[in-house]
Write a protein that holds these residues in place. Structure first.
Motif, PDB file in Angstrom:
ATOM      1  N   GLU A  58       0.841  -1.198   0.000  1.00 33.46           N
ATOM      2  CA  GLU A  58       0.000   0.000   0.000  1.00 33.46           C
ATOM      3  C   GLU A  58       0.872   1.243   0.000  1.00 33.46           C
ATOM      4  O   GLU A  58       1.821   1.354   0.782  1.00 33.46           O
ATOM      5  CB  GLU A  58      -0.944   0.027   1.215  1.00 33.46           C
ATOM      6  N   ASN A 117      -4.551   4.906  -2.331  1.00 29.86           N
ATOM      7  CA  ASN A 117      -5.780   5.443  -1.740  1.00 29.86           C
ATOM      8  C   ASN A 117      -6.334   6.562  -2.611  1.00 29.86           C
ATOM      9  O   ASN A 117      -5.615   7.474  -3.003  1.00 29.86           O
ATOM     10  CB  ASN A 117      -5.505   6.000  -0.346  1.00 29.86           C
ATOM     11  N   GLU A 149      -7.867   1.970  -3.730  1.00 29.80           N
ATOM     12  CA  GLU A 149      -8.627   1.762  -2.499  1.00 29.80           C
ATOM     13  C   GLU A 149      -9.698   2.837  -2.391  1.00 29.80           C
ATOM     14  O   GLU A 149      -9.408   4.025  -2.371  1.00 29.80           O
ATOM     15  CB  GLU A 149      -7.701   1.781  -1.278  1.00 29.80           C
ATOM     16  N   ASP A 178     -11.857  -0.056   1.178  1.00 34.05           N
ATOM     17  CA  ASP A 178     -11.043   0.221   2.367  1.00 34.05           C
ATOM     18  C   ASP A 178     -11.935   0.537   3.564  1.00 34.05           C
ATOM     19  O   ASP A 178     -13.078   0.943   3.393  1.00 34.05           O
ATOM     20  CB  ASP A 178     -10.171   1.446   2.052  1.00 34.05           C
ATOM     21  N   LYS A 199     -11.248  -4.630   2.764  1.00 30.82           N
ATOM     22  CA  LYS A 199     -10.241  -4.400   3.804  1.00 30.82           C
ATOM     23  C   LYS A 199     -10.956  -4.215   5.122  1.00 30.82           C
ATOM     24  O   LYS A 199     -11.731  -3.273   5.288  1.00 30.82           O
ATOM     25  CB  LYS A 199      -9.453  -3.124   3.492  1.00 30.82           C
TER      26      LYS A 199
HETATM   27 CA    CA Z   1      -5.982   2.462   2.597  1.00 28.74          CA
END
Ligand code: CA
Ligand code: C2E
Ligand code: CA
Ligand code: CA
Length: 279
Positions: A58, A117, A149, A178, A199
C-alpha cells in the motif's frame, strides 16, 4: 494543536484560533509542497499467510514539512480535500506509486500490485479513468498491478458509484473497499460492486482480543467477502493474538506493524521490511 471537535457549534477559543491558523498555514504550504519535493510515498507490505507470501503493497503519503517535520496524512488530507489541492496531490501520488512499482518490476522484484488510496474528490473527477490510463501508459505499469482503495463513505450515490467503478474496472485495474464496516453499510449494493477485495478496518482488529462483538463482526465480514467471491485483508495487525484470531476466522491476508511499518521505497526490498516480524 488539538483536533477540532465533531460537535457542531463551538465558542471562540484560543484552541479554535490555533486550529484555524494551522489550516491557513498548511493550505499555503501544501500548494508548494509538491514542487519543493516535500511529499514522499511510503510503502507497507501485505502478506498472505500461512507462508507469509508478499501479495501487495500500500502506498501511503508522507509530508516532510520543512519547519513542522513529518505531518501525518490524517492531518493534511482533509485540508487538501477542502481546498481542492487534493486533485494535484492525488495525481502525484498515483504517478509516483506506479513509477516506483514499475521500477521494482523492472529490477526483478516479486511482481505485486500497488494499492493507492483515492480521495472522494478524485473518485468523482469526471475524467479520472482517462487520467489513470495516461499515468499507466506514461509509467509503463501493467494495469493489473494497480489497485485503487475506495471507501464506503465515497459511495453516497450507489448507482453513480457503481458506474464510476465499472469505468475504472475497464482499465484492467483492481478495486478494493477500504475501512470496511465503518461507513454507511451499503451492504445491499456490495454484491453489485466490481470490487476484488474488502479491507477490514483497523478499528475492528484493534479490539479483537478484548471483545466478542468485534469477533462476531469480523466473522461476518469475512464470510460475506468469500460468499461474494472477494478476497479479504485485515489491516492494522499489531499482535500475534490478532493474527491468530483472524486466521481462525479464515482470513488469509494481512497488513500491519506486526509485519512491517510503512517504509520508504529504498527499504522495502532491502531486507528490513521483510524481516521485521514483530518489529
Ligand atoms: Ca488504505
Ligand atoms: P488508511 O488508508 O486506512 O491507511 C492505513 C493507515 O494505518 C496508515 O496510516 C498506516 O500507516 C496505518 N497502519 C498500518 N498498519 C498499522 C498498525 O499495525 N497499527 C497502526 N496503529 N496503524 C497502522 P497513515 O499512513 O498515517 O495514513 C492515514 C490515512 O491517510 C490513510 O488511512 C488514508 O485514509 C489517508 N491516506 C494516506 N495516503 C493517502 C493518499 O495518498 N491519498 C489519500 N487520498 N489518502 C491517503
Ligand atoms: Ca484502511
Ligand atoms: Ca483507516
Amino acid at each position: 494543536v488539538k483536533r477540532g471537535g465533531k460537535n457542531g457549534y463551538r465558542f471562540y477559543s484560543p484552541e479554535l484560533d490555533e486550529e484555524l491558523l494551522f489550516k491557513i498555514e498548511i493550505e499555503a504550504d501544501l500548494r508548494k509542497a509538491i514542487e519543493r519535493g516535500e511529499l514522499e510515498v511510503y510503502y507497507q507490505p501485505q502478506y498472505r499467510m500461512p507462508d507469509r507470501q508478499l501479495i501487495g503493497i500500500e502506498a501511503l503519503l508522507r509530508w516532510k514539512h520543512p519547519v513542522r517535520g513529518m505531518i501525518p496524512p490524517d492531518r493534511f488530507i482533509p485540508i487538501a480535500e477542502e481546498t481542492g489541492i487534493i486533485m494535484e496531490i492525488g495525481r502525484w501520488v498515483l504517478r509516483e506509486a506506479c513509477l516506483q512499482t514499475k521500477i521494482w518490476h523492472d529490477a526483478g522484484q516479486t511482481k505485486v500490485p500497488v494499492s493507492v488510496n483515492l480521495s472522494t474528490q478524485q473518485f468523482h473527477q469526471p475524467d479520472l479513468e482517462f487520467e489513470i490510463e495516461r499515468i499507466l501508459v506514461e509509467t509503463g505499469l501493467d494495469p493489473q498491478y494497480l489497485e485503487l482503495e475506495i471507501t464506503e463513505s465515497m459511495m453516497m450515490d450507489a448507482a453513480l458509484s457503481i458506474a464510476i467503478m465499472n469505468r475504472l474496472k475497464r482499465l484492467g485495474i483492481r478495486l478494493s473497499l477500504d475501512d470496511f464496516g465503518t461507513g454507511y453499510s451499503s451492504l445491499s449494493y456490495l454484491s453489485m460492486l466490481p470490487i476484488s477485495r474488502l479491507k477490514i478496518d483497523r478499528s475492528f482488529v484493534m479490539r479483537l482480543e478484548e471483545s466478542g462483538n468485534e469477533r462476531a463482526i469480523v466473522t461476518t465480514i469475512i464470510a460475506m467477502a468469500y460468499s461474494l467471491g472477494m478476497d479479504v485483508i485485515a489491516e492494522g495487525i499489531e499482535t500475534e493474538g490478532q493474527l491468530e484470531i483472524l486466521t481462525e476466522q479464515r482470513c488469509l491476508e494481512f497488513q500491519g506493524y506486526y509485519f512491517s511499518r510503512p517504509v520508504p521505497p529504498g527499504d522495502l526490498f532491502a531486507g528490513d521490511a521483510d524481516l521485521s516480524l514483530g518489529m
